[in-house]
Scaffold this motif. Sequence first.
Motif, mmCIF file in Angstrom:
data_model
loop_
_atom_site.group_PDB
_atom_site.id
_atom_site.type_symbol
_atom_site.label_atom_id
_atom_site.label_comp_id
_atom_site.label_asym_id
_atom_site.label_seq_id
_atom_site.Cartn_x
_atom_site.Cartn_y
_atom_site.Cartn_z
ATOM 1 N N GLY A 225 9.093 -4.042 -0.811
ATOM 2 C CA GLY A 225 9.619 -4.887 -1.882
ATOM 3 C C GLY A 225 8.755 -6.118 -2.083
ATOM 4 O O GLY A 225 8.460 -6.514 -3.208
ATOM 5 N N SER A 226 8.339 -6.690 -0.963
ATOM 6 C CA SER A 226 7.528 -7.893 -1.051
ATOM 7 C C SER A 226 6.155 -7.561 -1.642
ATOM 8 O O SER A 226 5.624 -8.292 -2.477
ATOM 9 N N TRP A 227 5.619 -6.433 -1.232
ATOM 10 C CA TRP A 227 4.333 -5.997 -1.767
ATOM 11 C C TRP A 227 4.452 -5.734 -3.262
ATOM 12 O O TRP A 227 3.580 -6.088 -4.048
ATOM 13 N N TRP A 228 5.570 -5.138 -3.655
ATOM 14 C CA TRP A 228 5.798 -4.876 -5.068
ATOM 15 C C TRP A 228 5.760 -6.178 -5.867
ATOM 16 O O TRP A 228 5.107 -6.268 -6.900
ATOM 17 N N SER A 229 6.484 -7.204 -5.385
ATOM 18 C CA SER A 229 6.462 -8.433 -6.171
ATOM 19 C C SER A 229 5.068 -9.041 -6.191
ATOM 20 O O SER A 229 4.688 -9.684 -7.151
ATOM 21 N N TYR A 230 4.300 -8.773 -5.132
ATOM 22 C CA TYR A 230 2.946 -9.311 -5.081
ATOM 23 C C TYR A 230 2.064 -8.669 -6.145
ATOM 24 O O TYR A 230 1.360 -9.350 -6.866
ATOM 25 N N TYR A 231 2.112 -7.350 -6.249
ATOM 26 C CA TYR A 231 1.166 -6.745 -7.180
ATOM 27 C C TYR A 231 1.729 -6.483 -8.556
ATOM 28 O O TYR A 231 0.986 -6.219 -9.478
ATOM 29 N N VAL A 232 3.040 -6.568 -8.713
ATOM 30 C CA VAL A 232 3.583 -6.340 -10.051
ATOM 31 C C VAL A 232 3.880 -7.627 -10.796
ATOM 32 O O VAL A 232 3.606 -7.761 -11.973
ATOM 33 N N LEU A 233 4.469 -8.590 -10.107
ATOM 34 C CA LEU A 233 4.895 -9.780 -10.838
ATOM 35 C C LEU A 233 3.719 -10.632 -11.281
ATOM 36 O O LEU A 233 3.841 -11.445 -12.172
ATOM 37 N N GLY A 234 2.580 -10.468 -10.630
ATOM 38 C CA GLY A 234 1.355 -10.971 -11.215
ATOM 39 C C GLY A 234 1.035 -12.437 -11.061
ATOM 40 O O GLY A 234 0.275 -12.969 -11.830
ATOM 41 N N TRP A 235 1.632 -13.131 -10.106
ATOM 42 C CA TRP A 235 1.082 -14.460 -9.867
ATOM 43 C C TRP A 235 0.906 -14.732 -8.376
ATOM 44 O O TRP A 235 0.887 -15.852 -7.914
ATOM 45 N N GLY A 236 0.722 -13.647 -7.628
ATOM 46 C CA GLY A 236 0.302 -13.809 -6.242
ATOM 47 C C GLY A 236 1.416 -14.158 -5.285
ATOM 48 O O GLY A 236 1.194 -14.264 -4.098
#
Lengths: 659, 161, 197
Positions: A225-236
Amino acid sequence: MSPELGRFALALACVFALAQAILPMQGARRRDRRLMALAPGLALGQLIALVASFLCLVNAAVTNDFSVANILENSSVTKPLLYKITGVWGNHEGSILLWALILGICGAAVAAFGRNLPSALRARVIGVLGGVAAGFELFCLTTSDPFDRVWPAPLDGQGMNPLLQDPGLAFHPPILYTGYVGFAVPFAFAIAALMEGRVDAAWGRWVRPWAVAAWCFLTCGIALGSWWSYYVLGWGGYWFWDPVENASLIPWLSGTALMHSAIVVEKREALKIWTVLLAIGTFSFSLSGTFLVRSGILNSVHAFAQDPARGIFILALLGLVIGGSLTLFAWRAPSLTTGGLFAPVSREGSLVLNNILLCSICAVVLTGTMYPPFMSLLFGKTISVGKPFFDAATIPLAIPLFIFMGFGPMLPWKRAQLWPVLRRLWVAALATLAAFAVTVIGLSGVLPILCATMAVWIIGSSLTDISNRLALFRVSLSQSIQRAKSLPRSAFGAALAHIGVGVSVLGLAVMSQAQHKIVEVHVGQKEDLAGYEWTLTDVRTVPGPNYMAMVATIEIRHNGHLMTVMHPSKRSFNSQNQTTTEVSIHTNGLSDLYGVIGDKHGPDSNPTYVLRLHYNPLAPWMWFGALIMAMGGALSLSDRRMRVGAPRRAPAPDVVAAE
Amino acid sequence: MKALFHGKQMFRLKTGLLLVCLSAPVMAWAVDDPSEMLPDPKQERQAEAIGAQLRCLVCQNESIEDSSAGLARDLRKVVREHVARGESSQQVIDWMVARYGNFIRLSPPVTIATLLLWGMPVLALLIGIVSAVMIFRRRTATPEPLSEAERARLRELGDGR
Amino acid sequence: MSSEQTPPDDQNVVTRRRLLLGVPLLGGAGICGVAFWKMLAGMQTGSFNPHDINAPVTGRPVPDFTLPDQTPGTGFATADLKALTRPVLINFFASWCIPCIAEMEALLTLQKQLPIWGVAYKDKPENAAGLLKHAGNPYARIGSDREGRVAIDWGVSGVPESFLIAPGGMIVWHSAAGLDSPEVRDSLKNALKAVGG
């Protein structure tokens, strides 16, 4: 495979679950072997019915049956097949069905692997799981029916939020749910033990693999989940201390404590009452976390439904499960025998300290998450509790935990001396001092420096532990290999999991030094960030299956050498009038180069593009560490001695406790 | 599951901002315009640090630095204007709290009402340590080192120390 | 070992321990349960909203601002509100906001009893004018807050939001929910009574 068949199968599963909750339980009470022997069959029956029901829903999704409200609202003809399938659990109703299915799998797994369990214990464990499952299935049937029909059926569905059309997210829910639901098994063991009035070493040994397995899944789920927010949400960003994230972190923390205290039960017959309470607590947190998230109390708006009627049903279910189990606990726990004695300085003592610290962090996260709604209810004032609070309140508790993680596993059981153990850790201590010197120079901020230093300490001392056990460098290599073969895999697993924690903590600490830059550039323009030269060389429009994409080409050079070419893009989806950004990440294992393309400005003849460029040092280590942790857990599970149901219970109360 | 509710697409329904965020680019990012940034890097860093303490009012627990919501963008601009005028971080935060109350602070101030929140780390630790000490105290006997039987049992369990 | 085997002398100890474990655990869980039930029930009736920002604006004088004209009305400034001799309702709205459009009907009824001044929030002037032409204009005066900066000084976090201003320019009531809800209207009526409107 019609939706009606699915609903019928679900109802059938519910009947099986109810029977599973009542009959074997009665059997165990009356010592009726025939009734107890029904448990595995009923658990299997429930699982088969649930699988059938789930397949019906998958079938409806794959065949675009838009007469099913759930499919209509979340799917469309143009959606890729993979997301049609994974979209089944991407919504409230489907996810509850998945939840029930996993619970069914757990019940059947206990039936299958638990052949060596005493029949009464097994009947009770399966019975408790059946009771919980029945609650979920009733919830599904009454307030969250995934098979509801719409008439007339529209030609196309409303589509799925494009944000959710991502492989990482598609497989995130099943893994996370397996973690949550997996803790139902230790919970069921705890309830069964309380009913029997007996917790002993064998119980600890039976519970531990289930706790470890659930913990592995939860660890992977949180990391994914954390990785998803890292690469999908787009601001690192990768962790926001948002209530939904906290809802998964709380059971993870208490589950970690459970996994450790169960060791003491198994090895030394101590901490029994506490372990039973942790087993109840962890599943209670899993349950209440997920459901509070859905009730709308913690979140304002989200993709899942926010129907208060569902909230009331869930609350009643929670009250029954948690209230019932705590009552049973309070009634029965005082009459459980107290366990083996140990001195404060001992392996047991260090595990007690581990539990105190983990549970303190858990209490802080829980309080921080629940404080805003309670403030609002009691004082009519609203406050926010976010990242600055959680960082300040949890890290000071985590640092002593990291210190004890280093030497705790090396302490002898029952009564230990600290000094001989610390003396063996001199290499790790030197490495830690060196790391401290390096981080003071290289990192900015007190907490990153401390955390990075502690990470080296954890990794160093875990390696020392293993090398001590193998007597590396003290005996010949072949003798060490001999020792490695006879050393249980769980010892390696534990050390590996600890190393994973160190790797994650190091990643988190160094990631705090990330750099970023937002620029508006013409095609061909160069930008410098973190010693790399980033050049936007091209931007073009490319059609996708259900979207149009603006794809950029960015060349990254280091000292004039071309390192990589990345293609971040921006997708405009037709069906929901949404856009998503596709981040492009180049990783070399030590750092991530992270590029995002934003708006186009200016005239079409000479446009400029907004780029967001990030340099994220050691970012991959955060998730890599979590993977190592889970691998450590899996390695422990593969240990012959750990295998489910392996031990036999001692006939008398116990030899060890009798001293 | 958590991620579904994450970030960008979560705005309050009530405000009608939802409409905007469904029709406008949902997945824009924080500072999406370089011209927003302050020319002085030191001041920009100060502004970012302040922004990280302030909640995007219409999002889920995100700071205004991390949010693409229109209001967050406006507030970022306000923060930078104040910083450019040379105000201290505390002054900027006080200005925001005067308008939006403590809701805007991601780290709530220590008051009587938040005492339990801020005291929880110490309280939890104390409860844990005090109960552990009490349980240890109640057991009068000092434990002997491992007996041979116990040692054998541990060896059998694969932990021979 | 089961409880039947416990000697009777220990029975008191067991009871004491039961209470020691049961009271805090069940008490804590019970309090949480009741609190959640109250929250859910409150959310259903609208009396409890854990996501309300509760900007601390009531009991304060209106902030300093000047708003340019928004067709078809004339803009206003702080001094205009301070010079008032009867209460007035300030309503932030926008043409892009569905709840605002839903609220218009209620505003049109309300303006018969209480003057309403509107603020077009982050809206193109022609769009705001178009909405008022289409849905009817409940506003006696209308200002345009094109950049949304005046709204920040008012503590506005989204539209619609309404403020009741007592004579003399004091904010006496504030709602971040639409006036189409009867609960919000009732609460406004009570506030209005208190200032003698």
